[in-house]
Scaffold this motif. Sequence first.
Motif, short mmCIF file in Angstrom:
data_model
loop_
_atom_site.label_atom_id
_atom_site.label_comp_id
_atom_site.label_asym_id
_atom_site.label_seq_id
_atom_site.Cartn_x
_atom_site.Cartn_y
_atom_site.Cartn_z
N LEU A 43 0.82 -1.21 0.00
CA LEU A 43 0.00 0.00 0.00
C LEU A 43 0.86 1.26 0.00
O LEU A 43 0.47 2.29 -0.57
N PHE A 44 2.00 1.19 0.64
CA PHE A 44 2.88 2.35 0.73
C PHE A 44 3.84 2.43 -0.46
O PHE A 44 4.22 3.51 -0.89
N ALA A 45 4.19 1.26 -0.99
CA ALA A 45 5.14 1.24 -2.11
C ALA A 45 4.48 1.55 -3.45
O ALA A 45 5.11 2.12 -4.34
N TRP A 46 3.20 1.19 -3.59
CA TRP A 46 2.52 1.34 -4.87
C TRP A 46 1.15 2.03 -4.74
O TRP A 46 0.13 1.50 -5.20
N PRO A 47 1.10 3.22 -4.16
CA PRO A 47 -0.19 3.91 -3.97
C PRO A 47 -0.86 4.31 -5.29
O PRO A 47 -2.08 4.47 -5.34
N ASP A 48 -0.07 4.45 -6.35
CA ASP A 48 -0.63 4.89 -7.64
C ASP A 48 -0.93 3.73 -8.59
O ASP A 48 -1.34 3.95 -9.74
N ALA A 49 -0.72 2.51 -8.13
CA ALA A 49 -1.03 1.36 -8.97
C ALA A 49 -2.54 1.25 -9.16
O ALA A 49 -3.32 1.50 -8.23
#
Length: 281
Positions: A43-49
């Motif tokens: 959730l923190f590494a890929w918020p824009d996925a």
Amino acid sequence: MSSFTVAQAIAWASSEFSATSDSAKLDAEVLLLHILSKPRSYLFAWPDAHLLDEQYTQFITCVSRRVNGEPIAHIIKEREFWSLSLEVNNCTLIPRPDTETLVEYALSIELEETASVLDLGTGTGAIALALASEMPNWQVTALDFSVDAVALAQRNQEKLAINNVTVKQSDWYQSVAGQCFDLIVSNPPYIEEDDEHLLQGDVRFEPLSALVASDEGMSDIKHIIDKGRAHLKPGGYLLIEHGYQQAIKLQQYFAQMAYTNILTIQDMSGCDRVTLAMWPE
């Protein structure tokens, strides 16, 4: 590919839950991680996925179920208890953190290394599996009246590969006639039949048979205490989880039934939660 990103999905679901949940954002995150099959760090590494269309549809459905009050544990079919990941469903209770009070105290009692333990009304198997995971030389018998609950507890045992537990269908002590144990534990039904809390929160989605008892919530507790005298070894212990206002009644009934060393333990919130007693040697 949907237009929803991870961050947008969490923000939207959090707003949907805000009126009904004290942990709106956490609920949103747990549901999304369930759909994505990812660790929380995602959730923190890929918020824009972006969510896939299928993930988006599943997430909308899960959020709708939660808005209608369905427990998170039922939606994701899982609950952690004593660091064990347990399958849950609506055939029995969702394990609560307060019940870890019973497990913690049971583990503090000095018993034989190969102690025999009985868990009455095992449900998901939470208490039995927690004790057995900590004490691999204990022999734990877990009983439940519900055939569906027995099947659920057996699946949890198999998934966790905990081999020192035997799960059986039984009407309380029926299937262990003639057997005696070093320790008996139980989280039985103890809510009064007209308790207003039955109309609130997660309990609306749990079976009344696992929640409610007659005689002001004491009928099953009294049965366990009374019949327990024939199933405890001399010096054996009986631990029962109960409502926060029932401790005095349990203490009195234990004494009436000739038990000794009666003690009530408080849970993490400081409420009376577990009462234990010893069958005299």
